[in-house]
Design a protein around this motif. Structure first.
Motif, PDB file in Angstrom:
ATOM      1  N   HIS A 152       0.826  -1.213   0.000  1.00 23.55           N
ATOM      2  CA  HIS A 152       0.000   0.000   0.000  1.00 23.55           C
ATOM      3  C   HIS A 152       0.855   1.256   0.000  1.00 23.55           C
ATOM      4  O   HIS A 152       0.521   2.241  -0.655  1.00 23.55           O
ATOM      5  CB  HIS A 152      -0.936   0.029   1.207  1.00 23.55           C
ATOM      6  N   LEU A 153       1.965   1.239   0.735  1.00 23.78           N
ATOM      7  CA  LEU A 153       2.832   2.406   0.822  1.00 23.78           C
ATOM      8  C   LEU A 153       3.572   2.662  -0.486  1.00 23.78           C
ATOM      9  O   LEU A 153       3.646   3.803  -0.957  1.00 23.78           O
ATOM     10  CB  LEU A 153       3.847   2.223   1.959  1.00 23.78           C
ATOM     11  N   LEU A 154       4.114   1.625  -1.073  1.00 19.77           N
ATOM     12  CA  LEU A 154       4.940   1.791  -2.265  1.00 19.77           C
ATOM     13  C   LEU A 154       4.148   1.890  -3.559  1.00 19.77           C
ATOM     14  O   LEU A 154       4.627   2.469  -4.529  1.00 19.77           O
ATOM     15  CB  LEU A 154       5.939   0.628  -2.368  1.00 19.77           C
ATOM     16  N   LEU A 155       2.943   1.324  -3.573  1.00 13.07           N
ATOM     17  CA  LEU A 155       2.128   1.309  -4.783  1.00 13.07           C
ATOM     18  C   LEU A 155       0.675   1.665  -4.450  1.00 13.07           C
ATOM     19  O   LEU A 155      -0.231   0.846  -4.599  1.00 13.07           O
ATOM     20  CB  LEU A 155       2.186  -0.076  -5.436  1.00 13.07           C
ATOM     21  N   PRO A 156       0.421   2.896  -4.002  1.00 18.08           N
ATOM     22  CA  PRO A 156      -0.957   3.260  -3.647  1.00 18.08           C
ATOM     23  C   PRO A 156      -1.836   3.353  -4.897  1.00 18.08           C
ATOM     24  O   PRO A 156      -1.472   4.007  -5.871  1.00 18.08           O
ATOM     25  CB  PRO A 156      -0.810   4.628  -2.970  1.00 18.08           C
ATOM     26  N   TYR A 157      -2.962   2.691  -4.854  1.00 14.07           N
ATOM     27  CA  TYR A 157      -3.854   2.647  -6.012  1.00 14.07           C
ATOM     28  C   TYR A 157      -4.222   4.018  -6.580  1.00 14.07           C
ATOM     29  O   TYR A 157      -4.255   4.178  -7.789  1.00 14.07           O
ATOM     30  CB  TYR A 157      -5.132   1.871  -5.696  1.00 14.07           C
ATOM     31  N   PRO A 158      -4.512   5.026  -5.746  1.00 18.13           N
ATOM     32  CA  PRO A 158      -4.894   6.317  -6.336  1.00 18.13           C
ATOM     33  C   PRO A 158      -3.828   6.910  -7.266  1.00 18.13           C
ATOM     34  O   PRO A 158      -4.155   7.719  -8.126  1.00 18.13           O
ATOM     35  CB  PRO A 158      -5.123   7.216  -5.117  1.00 18.13           C
ATOM     36  N   MET A 159      -2.585   6.502  -7.120  1.00 17.73           N
ATOM     37  CA  MET A 159      -1.523   7.013  -7.994  1.00 17.73           C
ATOM     38  C   MET A 159      -1.410   6.229  -9.300  1.00 17.73           C
ATOM     39  O   MET A 159      -0.658   6.597 -10.192  1.00 17.73           O
ATOM     40  CB  MET A 159      -0.181   6.993  -7.262  1.00 17.73           C
ATOM     41  N   PHE A 160      -2.173   5.140  -9.424  1.00 17.45           N
ATOM     42  CA  PHE A 160      -2.108   4.309 -10.629  1.00 17.45           C
ATOM     43  C   PHE A 160      -2.739   4.974 -11.854  1.00 17.45           C
ATOM     44  O   PHE A 160      -2.243   4.819 -12.959  1.00 17.45           O
ATOM     45  CB  PHE A 160      -2.846   2.986 -10.407  1.00 17.45           C
ATOM     46  N   VAL A 161      -3.863   5.655 -11.656  1.00 15.18           N
ATOM     47  CA  VAL A 161      -4.684   6.110 -12.780  1.00 15.18           C
ATOM     48  C   VAL A 161      -3.917   6.882 -13.848  1.00 15.18           C
ATOM     49  O   VAL A 161      -3.977   6.517 -15.020  1.00 15.18           O
ATOM     50  CB  VAL A 161      -5.918   6.901 -12.286  1.00 15.18           C
TER      51      VAL A 161
END
Length: 173
Positions: A118-127
């Motif tokens: 969650h810290l290294l790959l937070p979903y909201p930053m994916f889009v």
């Protein structure tokens, strides 16, 4: 694609929501903002380079302080994953708990792994990153943008696809 993933981006566990609050508290909004050295400093945690197994332990000279010792032979993405994992142990489990039973240790390791994801790959930053790539390109794009091992990016991307499927969205991208 954005409309398909907006539901999947919402925190779905207590741990995920807490990590996202931590990111917000430290004004971390982009992949390049995830600076683990600065995050550790904010909590008074020292990072030490060692030759050997990465681990967290009490500081040998400063009471109520901790050290994350990281194997310096690891690549940068692997080091980031180890630091995030050990930071998860310190923030979630209040330091070292050497007398925990097998079941408790397994649970804590799983929590620290999820914390790191969650810290290294937070979903909201994916889009913004995934908007113009195929699902086959996505894991390597995420690994590069977030500076994590490809295996971790693949796992996290697969979880996103699973969330989308569970929400009833067709995963045809």
């Amino acid at each position: 694609m954005f409309s398909l993933v907006v539901d999947a981006l919402q925190p779905q566990t207590w741990l995920e929501s807490r990590v996202y609050q931590l990111l917000e508290l430290h004004d971390i909004r982009q992949p390049e903002d995830i600076q683990l050295t600065e995050l550790c400093l904010a909590y008074g945690i020292e990072l030490w380079d060692i030759d050997g197994r990465s681990r967290a332990h009490p500081h040998p000279f400063l009471p109520d302080r901790f050290v994350i010792a990281v194997d310096q032979r690891l690549s940068v993405p692997e080091r980031r994953e180890k630091i995030a994992h050990e930071l998860g142990h310190l923030l979630l489990h209040e330091g070292i708990q050497p007398w925990s039973g097998e079941t408790m240790i397994g649970m804590q390791e799983a929590q620290a792994n999820h914390f790191a994801e969650h810290l290294l790959l937070p979903y909201p930053m994916f889009v913004p990153l995934l908007d113009h790539c195929t699902r086959y390109e996505a894991p390597s794009l995420l690994a590069s943008a977030f500076r994590v091992p490809l295996s971790l990016a693949q796992k996290r991307f697969d979880r996103l696809l699973g969330r989308m499927y569970a929400k009833g969205h067709p995963v045809i991208w």
